[in-house]
Design an enzyme around this catalytic site. Structure first.
Site, PDB file in Angstrom:
ATOM      1  N   LYS A 208      21.473  18.040  -4.408  1.00  0.00           N
ATOM      2  CA  LYS A 208      22.916  18.134  -4.673  1.00  0.00           C
ATOM      3  C   LYS A 208      23.712  17.086  -3.906  1.00  0.00           C
ATOM      4  O   LYS A 208      23.225  16.445  -2.988  1.00  0.00           O
ATOM      5  CB  LYS A 208      23.411  19.560  -4.389  1.00  0.00           C
ATOM      6  CG  LYS A 208      22.952  20.512  -5.501  1.00  0.00           C
ATOM      7  CD  LYS A 208      23.475  21.922  -5.343  1.00  0.00           C
ATOM      8  CE  LYS A 208      22.969  22.771  -6.515  1.00  0.00           C
ATOM      9  NZ  LYS A 208      23.232  24.202  -6.309  1.00  0.00           N
ATOM     10  N   ARG A 249      15.866  27.465  -3.809  1.00  0.00           N
ATOM     11  CA  ARG A 249      15.664  27.050  -5.207  1.00  0.00           C
ATOM     12  C   ARG A 249      15.599  25.529  -5.217  1.00  0.00           C
ATOM     13  O   ARG A 249      16.581  24.875  -4.871  1.00  0.00           O
ATOM     14  CB  ARG A 249      16.854  27.569  -6.021  1.00  0.00           C
ATOM     15  CG  ARG A 249      16.857  27.189  -7.480  1.00  0.00           C
ATOM     16  CD  ARG A 249      18.140  27.713  -8.144  1.00  0.00           C
ATOM     17  NE  ARG A 249      18.198  27.318  -9.534  1.00  0.00           N
ATOM     18  CZ  ARG A 249      18.611  26.126  -9.956  1.00  0.00           C
ATOM     19  NH1 ARG A 249      19.012  25.207  -9.101  1.00  0.00           N
ATOM     20  NH2 ARG A 249      18.614  25.847 -11.240  1.00  0.00           N
TER      21      ARG A 249
HETATM   22  N1  PMM Z   1      22.509  25.574  -8.858  1.00  0.00           N
HETATM   23  C1  PMM Z   1      22.406  25.079 -10.097  1.00  0.00           C
HETATM   24  C2  PMM Z   1      21.922  25.876 -11.153  1.00  0.00           C
HETATM   25  N2  PMM Z   1      21.546  27.155 -10.935  1.00  0.00           N
HETATM   26  N3  PMM Z   1      21.238  28.964  -9.457  1.00  0.00           N
HETATM   27  C3  PMM Z   1      21.341  29.485  -8.239  1.00  0.00           C
HETATM   28  N4  PMM Z   1      20.971  30.782  -8.033  1.00  0.00           N
HETATM   29  N5  PMM Z   1      21.816  28.760  -7.184  1.00  0.00           N
HETATM   30  C4  PMM Z   1      22.208  27.464  -7.317  1.00  0.00           C
HETATM   31  O1  PMM Z   1      22.642  26.860  -6.318  1.00  0.00           O
HETATM   32  C5  PMM Z   1      22.129  26.868  -8.617  1.00  0.00           C
HETATM   33  C6  PMM Z   1      21.628  27.669  -9.680  1.00  0.00           C
HETATM   34  C7  PMM Z   1      22.800  23.662 -10.382  1.00  0.00           C
HETATM   35  O2  PMM Z   1      21.762  22.783 -10.034  1.00  0.00           O
HETATM   36  P1  PMM Z   1      20.618  22.210 -11.058  1.00  0.00           P
HETATM   37  O3  PMM Z   1      21.355  21.439 -12.130  1.00  0.00           O
HETATM   38  O4  PMM Z   1      19.775  21.364 -10.200  1.00  0.00           O
HETATM   39  O5  PMM Z   1      19.839  23.339 -11.657  1.00  0.00           O
END
Ligand code: PMM
Length: 269
Positions: A208, A249
């Site tokens: 991020k 995650r």
């Molecule tokens: N961030 C993204 C998508 N889903 N779910 C949870 N639980 N926590 C997060 O911080 C989160 C998420 C956005 O990031 P990505 O595009 O890399 O999936």
């Protein structure tokens, strides 16, 4: 021991891996690899939530995620469904998913909490203040960690009121959602406010923007490779583990697995 969720975005437009896992067979291979590297859960998403992303038709979202979830369920690989839509959550649970990961904490779809209660699934409630199109308009905090914890407590209460048992609830401070880089760091520094809610805590920093900001400060104009972001993510994973989170995650499961192993050795675990 902190667990690892492996990210599988079956979207053409996610900010770091968009387009790579649109083909279900490529997505399934990727999930198998992450599982073999130590991911507890494969978090399958069919709609990007990156800043500025536009909403996807839920039917398209389901066409992207369901074949992947079905195949992983058949292979005995646990999944979660990263969705804002109650109907997608229900279809995913029917296909074998046990955890609904809703970055809006049930705010984006008013039917989400009741649907998850009926399904008897677990839910990860993310901290969220509005849709991705204009989320930075809501990035004002006096004390970020405290406010995020308070707003998450309200979402937990709403989930309980809808009939979701407390033991089924995971909370996530929503790093990158309606927060500037500095506010994200403030929330991470105050993770004890989130763990004090008494639920399992999930944290997602992987690749991020807050990491890009820190790396730029360290190295000026060096190119910001995926490898550097993954290394930075491994560091935040180890620090989050130290703060007592239940799971992180991430995209690069092997790097975070190694970081958690080294942090565990430091702690004598
Ligand atoms: N961030 C993204 C998508 N889903 N779910 C949870 N639980 N926590 C997060 O911080 C989160 C998420 C956005 O990031 P990505 O595009 O890399 O999936």
């Amino acid at each position: 021991m902190t667990g690892i969720w492996g990210i599988l975005n079956t979207t053409p437009d996610s900010f770091s891996d968009g387009g790579r896992y649109v083909d279900p067979s490529v997505a399934i291979d990727r999930a198998r690899l992450m599982h073999s590297q130590g991911a507890l859960i494969i978090d399958v998403g069919g709609e990007s939530t990156r800043p500025g992303a536009v909403r996807v038709d839920p039917r398209i979202e389901r066409e992207r995620v369901l074949p992947v979830i079905e195949a992983l369920t058949d292979a005995g690989i646990p999944t979660s469904i990263d969705t804002l839509n109650a109907d997608t959550a229900a279809a995913a649970v029917r296909a074998g998913t046990r955890i609904v990961n809703d970055v809006s904490g049930g705010l984006a779809d008013e039917r989400m909490l009741a649907t998850v209660a009926d399904l008897g699934a677990d839910i990860a409630l993310g901290h969220w203040r509005g849709p991705s199109e204009d989320m930075y308009a809501h990035a004002t905090y006096a004390r970020a960690a405290r406010e995020v914890a308070g707003e998450l407590r309200a979402r937990v209460e709403a989930a309980n009121a809808a009939g979701i048992a407390p033991a089924r609830i995971i909370v996530d401070p929503g790093i990158g959602f309606a927060k500037t880089a500095e506010q994200n760091w403030e929330v991470l520094r105050g993770l004890d406010e989130i763990t004090a809610l008494g639920h399992r805590v999930l944290v997602g920093t992987s690749r991020k923007r807050l990491l890009a900001d820190a790396l730029h400060r360290a190295s000026g104009p060096d190119p910001l490779s995926e490898r550097r972001r993954d290394l930075a993510t491994a560091v935040t994973s180890a620090l989050a583990a130290r703060a007592g989170v239940w799971a992180v995650r991430v995209h690069d499961v092997a790097a975070t697995r190694d970081a958690l192993a080294v942090a565990g050795a430091w702690d004598g675990a």
